[in-house]
Write an enzyme that holds these catalytic residues in place. Structure first.
Site, mmCIF file in Angstrom:
data_model
loop_
_atom_site.group_PDB
_atom_site.id
_atom_site.type_symbol
_atom_site.label_atom_id
_atom_site.label_comp_id
_atom_site.label_asym_id
_atom_site.label_seq_id
_atom_site.Cartn_x
_atom_site.Cartn_y
_atom_site.Cartn_z
ATOM 1 C CG ASP A 154 -2.362 10.254 -4.165
ATOM 2 O OD1 ASP A 154 -3.457 10.239 -4.713
ATOM 3 O OD2 ASP A 154 -1.379 9.541 -4.873
ATOM 4 C CD GLN B 285 -1.940 6.559 -7.154
ATOM 5 O OE1 GLN B 285 -2.685 5.944 -6.335
ATOM 6 N NE2 GLN B 285 -1.127 7.558 -6.889
ATOM 7 C CG HIS C 33 -0.256 3.505 -3.108
ATOM 8 N ND1 HIS C 33 -0.124 4.247 -1.839
ATOM 9 C CD2 HIS C 33 -0.539 4.659 -3.862
ATOM 10 C CE1 HIS C 33 -0.365 5.663 -1.927
ATOM 11 N NE2 HIS C 33 -0.498 5.824 -3.153
ATOM 12 C CD GLU D 240 -7.895 5.205 -5.603
ATOM 13 O OE1 GLU D 240 -7.055 4.472 -5.937
ATOM 14 O OE2 GLU D 240 -8.036 5.727 -4.369
ATOM 15 C CG HIS D 241 -6.507 8.250 -8.648
ATOM 16 N ND1 HIS D 241 -5.994 7.119 -7.764
ATOM 17 C CD2 HIS D 241 -6.727 9.185 -7.637
ATOM 18 C CE1 HIS D 241 -5.841 7.535 -6.444
ATOM 19 N NE2 HIS D 241 -6.374 8.588 -6.495
ATOM 20 C CG HIS E 82 -50.793 3.451 10.396
ATOM 21 N ND1 HIS E 82 -50.460 2.191 11.119
ATOM 22 C CD2 HIS E 82 -49.256 3.862 9.980
ATOM 23 C CE1 HIS E 82 -49.145 1.893 11.022
ATOM 24 N NE2 HIS E 82 -48.596 2.748 10.628
HETATM 25 N N1 LIG Z 1 -7.700 4.877 -1.063
HETATM 26 C C1 LIG Z 1 -6.848 5.665 -0.292
HETATM 27 O O1 LIG Z 1 -7.096 6.799 -0.172
HETATM 28 C C2 LIG Z 1 -5.712 5.077 0.201
HETATM 29 C C3 LIG Z 1 -4.713 5.747 0.703
HETATM 30 C C4 LIG Z 1 -3.584 5.462 1.199
HETATM 31 C C5 LIG Z 1 -3.247 4.098 1.108
HETATM 32 N N2 LIG Z 1 -4.154 3.085 0.600
HETATM 33 C C6 LIG Z 1 -4.124 1.714 0.474
HETATM 34 O O2 LIG Z 1 -4.283 1.295 1.977
HETATM 35 C C7 LIG Z 1 -3.344 0.141 1.890
HETATM 36 C C8 LIG Z 1 -2.713 0.251 3.163
HETATM 37 O O3 LIG Z 1 -1.919 -0.978 3.578
HETATM 38 P P1 LIG Z 1 -0.965 -1.216 4.668
HETATM 39 O O4 LIG Z 1 -0.744 -2.731 4.892
HETATM 40 O O5 LIG Z 1 0.316 -0.275 4.366
HETATM 41 O O6 LIG Z 1 -1.401 -0.626 6.017
HETATM 42 P P2 LIG Z 1 -2.765 -0.836 6.903
HETATM 43 O O7 LIG Z 1 -2.642 0.102 8.124
HETATM 44 O O8 LIG Z 1 -4.033 -0.933 6.303
HETATM 45 O O9 LIG Z 1 -2.508 -2.324 7.615
HETATM 46 C C9 LIG Z 1 -1.481 -2.781 8.325
HETATM 47 C C10 LIG Z 1 -2.061 -3.683 9.119
HETATM 48 O O10 LIG Z 1 -2.580 -5.083 8.798
HETATM 49 C C11 LIG Z 1 -2.566 -5.975 10.024
HETATM 50 N N3 LIG Z 1 -2.069 -7.178 9.466
HETATM 51 C C12 LIG Z 1 -0.985 -7.338 8.658
HETATM 52 N N4 LIG Z 1 -0.606 -8.760 8.395
HETATM 53 C C13 LIG Z 1 -1.761 -9.086 9.028
HETATM 54 C C14 LIG Z 1 -2.270 -10.680 9.177
HETATM 55 N N5 LIG Z 1 -1.585 -11.705 8.684
HETATM 56 N N6 LIG Z 1 -3.449 -10.845 9.872
HETATM 57 C C15 LIG Z 1 -4.079 -9.909 10.536
HETATM 58 N N7 LIG Z 1 -3.720 -8.704 10.236
HETATM 59 C C16 LIG Z 1 -2.820 -8.416 9.654
HETATM 60 C C17 LIG Z 1 -1.769 -5.442 11.004
HETATM 61 O O11 LIG Z 1 -2.338 -5.251 12.223
HETATM 62 C C18 LIG Z 1 -1.283 -4.168 10.333
HETATM 63 O O12 LIG Z 1 -1.352 -3.080 11.689
HETATM 64 C C19 LIG Z 1 -2.779 0.008 0.680
HETATM 65 O O13 LIG Z 1 -3.388 -0.991 -0.220
HETATM 66 C C20 LIG Z 1 -2.885 1.327 -0.159
HETATM 67 O O14 LIG Z 1 -2.904 1.217 -1.395
HETATM 68 C C21 LIG Z 1 -5.560 3.814 0.164
HETATM 69 N N1 LIG Z 2 -3.056 7.351 -4.002
HETATM 70 C C1 LIG Z 2 -3.693 7.219 -2.502
HETATM 71 C C2 LIG Z 2 -5.192 6.789 -2.763
HETATM 72 O O1 LIG Z 2 -5.541 5.850 -3.562
HETATM 73 C C3 LIG Z 2 -3.386 8.253 -1.662
HETATM 74 C C4 LIG Z 2 -2.206 8.660 -1.115
HETATM 75 C C5 LIG Z 2 -1.591 8.989 -0.049
HETATM 76 N N2 LIG Z 2 -0.198 9.145 -0.277
HETATM 77 C C6 LIG Z 2 0.115 8.988 -1.391
HETATM 78 N N3 LIG Z 2 -1.098 8.611 -2.089
HETATM 79 ZN ZN LIG Z 3 -1.053 7.746 -3.883
#
Ligand SMILES: NC(=O)c1ccc[n+]([C@@H]2O[C@H](COP(=O)([O-])OP(=O)(O)OC[C@H]3O[C@@H](n4cnc5c(N)ncnc54)[C@H](O)[C@@H]3O)[C@@H](O)[C@H]2O)c1
Ligand SMILES: N[C@H](CO)Cc1c[nH]c[nH+]1
Ligand SMILES: [Zn+2]
Length: 434
Positions: free
Chosen positions: A365, A263, A266, A331-332, A424
Site C-alpha cells: 500500500d 484492509q 478502509h 485485489e490483494h 475502398h
Molecule cells: N483501491 C485503492 O487503491 C484505494 C485507495 C484508497 C482508498 N480506497 C477506497 O476509496 C474509498 C474512499 O472513500 P471515502 O468516502 O473515504 O472518500 P472519497 O473521496 O471517495 O469520497 C468522499 C466524497 O464523497 C462525496 N459524498 C459523500 N456523501 C455523499 C452523498 N450522500 N451524496 C453525494 N456525494 C457524497 C463527497 O463529495 C465527498 O467529498 C474507500 O472505499 C477506500 O477503501 C481505495
Molecule cells: N489498500 C488501499 C488499496 O486498496 C490503498 C491504501 C492507501 N493507504 C492505505 N492503503
Molecule cells: Zn490499504
C-alpha cells in the site's frame, strides 16, 4: 465480537452459493446513488463552477466564495512539504523513489519495422495531454494514493496533471499536499465526490477538462466515473478494498488477523477473507481477531466489515485454496505459506500477489514500489494494476512503399469488392502498377 465472522468450508453442499453471496457487491444497484450522481453530473455540466461550489458546500460542508479558493497553488504544496515532520517527508520521498523505480520499467516505447519491400509498420506511443487524478479524502486522507496515481503519469510523460481531493469541513491534509509536491502534480483542487469527477470530465470555468480520470473513490466517485466514461477515459471502477490471505497455518495468527484488519479498516464495505487447510488455525485467527479488535482505533469500521463481508474458509489443501482464490480474483492476495513460489503457477487472477509470511500487504500500500490502485470486485479476471500504460496510448504506423502499395492494393481490392465497398477498392487500385 458479538456476531461471528462467517465460516465456510468447501465441503458444505451450498458452498458455491454461499461464496457468491459473500462476494456480491455491485456499486450500480443503488438506484438512489445513480440518480443522485446523474443529477450532480448534469448540474456541473450545465452550470460549471457554481454547481461545483454548491455541492462542495452540501457534501463536504465547505463554503467558499469562489473556485479560486478551492485551488491550492504550487507554493502551498511546497510549504506543506517543508512543514510536515522530517520523518514523514523522508518516508514520502523514499516511497516515491521506489514507486518511480518500479514504474520506469513499465514505460512503453514506440517501435517500427520494415517489410522486405520497404513498407514501414509500427506503433507510436504518446502520453496523454492532460490527466485527472482523483485522490480520496472522505473517511481518511491518502498521501500514498497521490504518489500511486501521479508518479506513473509523470513517468509516462503526461503534459499536465490535475489532482482533486476532498477536504471535508475544510480540513486540509498537509501530507497529501506534500505528496503532490514530491510527485510533481501541476494543479490541485480541493474537490471531491461526483462533482469533482464531473468538473474533470466536462471542465468548468476554472477546472480544465482532462482526457482521462484515474484513481479510487467511494460509491459516488465510482458511479460518476462509470457515467462519464466515453466523454473521458477512466482507469477502472475500483470498489472497496479487499484482501485474501491463503495461509498454511504456520504464520502467527496475530499477524494474519492484523493483515485482515489492514484492509477492513478502509471501509465498512471492505472485504477480508482468510483461506486455510488447517481448521484449528482458522480458530486461532478468530481468537486473535476477537482479542485485537478492541485495541483498534477504527474498531467499528473493522467490525462492520469483518462481520458483514469477511470470512474464514476451510479448504482441503493449498491447491484447493488457489482454486477458490481464482474464483474470488481478489485485489490483494497474500500467500502466507512456506513456498509461495511453488503456488504461483496455480494463481491466475489477483491484482497484486504478496509472497511469503514477511510480505505484509500494507507494505504494498505504501512503499514496495508496485501500484496500490488495483482491480477489485473480481475484475482482476480481466484488468491490471494502474500503471504507466494507463497514461499512454498507441497509434498504429503504416507507410507503404510503391511496391508494397502494389502488392497489398491487390489484396485490399479483392476484399473491398467482396464487401461491396467500391470506393475502398478503387482507392487501393489507383496505386497498383498496371
Ligand atoms: N483501491 C485503492 O487503491 C484505494 C485507495 C484508497 C482508498 N480506497 C477506497 O476509496 C474509498 C474512499 O472513500 P471515502 O468516502 O473515504 O472518500 P472519497 O473521496 O471517495 O469520497 C468522499 C466524497 O464523497 C462525496 N459524498 C459523500 N456523501 C455523499 C452523498 N450522500 N451524496 C453525494 N456525494 C457524497 C463527497 O463529495 C465527498 O467529498 C474507500 O472505499 C477506500 O477503501 C481505495
Ligand atoms: N489498500 C488501499 C488499496 O486498496 C490503498 C491504501 C492507501 N493507504 C492505505 N492503503
Ligand atoms: Zn490499504
Amino acid at each position: 465480537m458479538n456476531d461471528r465472522i462467517t465460516r465456510l468450508t468447501t465441503t458444505q453442499s451450498d458452498f458455491d452459493s454461499a461464496l457468491a453471496k459473500l462476494l456480491a457487491w455491485d456499486d450500480s444497484v443503488d438506484h438512489q446513488v445513480n440518480e443522485s450522481v446523474r443529477h450532480i453530473l448534469r448540474e456541473v455540466k450545465t452550470r460549471g463552477d457554481a454547481a461545483v461550489l454548491e455541492f462542495t458546500e452540501k457534501f463536504d460542508r465547505l463554503k467558499v466564495g469562489s473556485m479560486a479558493e478551492l485551488e491550492m497553488d504550487k507554493s502551498r504544496l511546497q510549504e506543506a512539504l517543508e512543514r510536515i515532520p522530517q520523518d514523514q517527508r523522508v518516508a514520502l520521498e523514499k516511497a516515491a523513489e521506489r514507486v518511480r523505480d518500479y514504474h520506469e520499467r513499465q514505460d512503453q516505447k514506440s517501435w517500427q519495422y520494415e517489410d522486405e519491400d520497404g513498407t514501414i509498420l509500427g506503433q507510436k506511443v504518446t502520453p496523454l495531454d492532460r490527466a485527472g487524478l482523483y485522490v480520496p479524502g472522505g473517511k481518511a486522507a491518502y498521501p500514498s494514493s497521490v504518489l500511486m496515481n501521479a508518479i506513473p503519469a509523470k513517468v509516462a510523460g503526461v503534459g499536465e496533471l490535475i489532482m482533486v481531493v476532498p477536504t471535508p469541513d475544510g480540513v486540509v491534509n498537509d501530507m497529501v499536499l506534500a505528496a503532490a509536491a514530491i510527485a510533481g502534480v501541476d494543479r490541485v483542487f480541493t474537490l471531491g465526490g461526483a462533482q469533482a469527477v464531473a468538473a474533470l470530465a466536462y471542465g468548468t470555468e476554472t477546472v480544465p477538462a482532462v482526457d482521462k480520470i484515474v484513481g479510487p473513490g467511494n460509491i459516488f466517485v465510482a458511479t460518476a466515473k462509470r457515467e462519464v466514461f466515453g466523454v473521458v477515459g477512466i482507469d477502472m471502477i475500483a470498489g472497496p478494498s479487499e484482501i485474501l490471505v491463503i495461509c498454511d497455518g504456520k504464520t502467527d495468527p496475530d499477524w494474519i488477523a492484523m493483515d485482515l484488519f489492514s484492509q477492513a479498516e478502509h471501509d465498512e464495505q471492505a472485504q477480508s477473507i482468510l483461506i486455510s487447510p488447517d481448521a484449528a488455525f482458522l480458530d486461532a485467527v478468530e481468537a486473535s481477531i476477537n482479542k485485537l479488535l478492541p485495541t483498534m482505533e477504527r474498531e467499528e469500521i473493522i467490525r462492520t466489515s469483518m462481520i458483514g463481508r469477511g470470512a474464514l474458509i476451510h479448504v482441503a489443501d493449498l491447491k484447493e485454496a488457489a482454486e477458490v482464490s481464482n474464483r474470488i480474483a481478489p485485489e490483494h492476495l497474500e500467500l502466507s505459506v512456506e513456498d509461495p513460489q511453488a503456488m504461483l503457477d496455480d494463481i491466475r487472477h489477483a491484482g497484486a500477489i504478496f509472497m511469503g509470511r514477511y510480505t505484509a500487504e500494507a507494505l504494498g500500500d505504501y512503499c514496495a514500489g508496485p501500484n496500490h490502485v488495483l482491480p477489485t470486485s473480481g475484475t482482476a479476471r480481466f484488468s491490471s494494476p494502474l500503471g504507466v500504460y494507463d497514461f499512454q496510448k498507441r497509434s498504429s504506423l503504416i507507410g507503404f512503399s510503391p511496391e508494397g502499395a502494389d502488392r497489398m492494393g491487390r489484396v485490399a481490392s479483392v476484399l473491398a469488392r467482396g464487401e461491396g465497398l467500391t470506393a475502398h477498392a478503387r482507392s487501393a487500385e489507383y496505386r497498383i502498377n498496371e
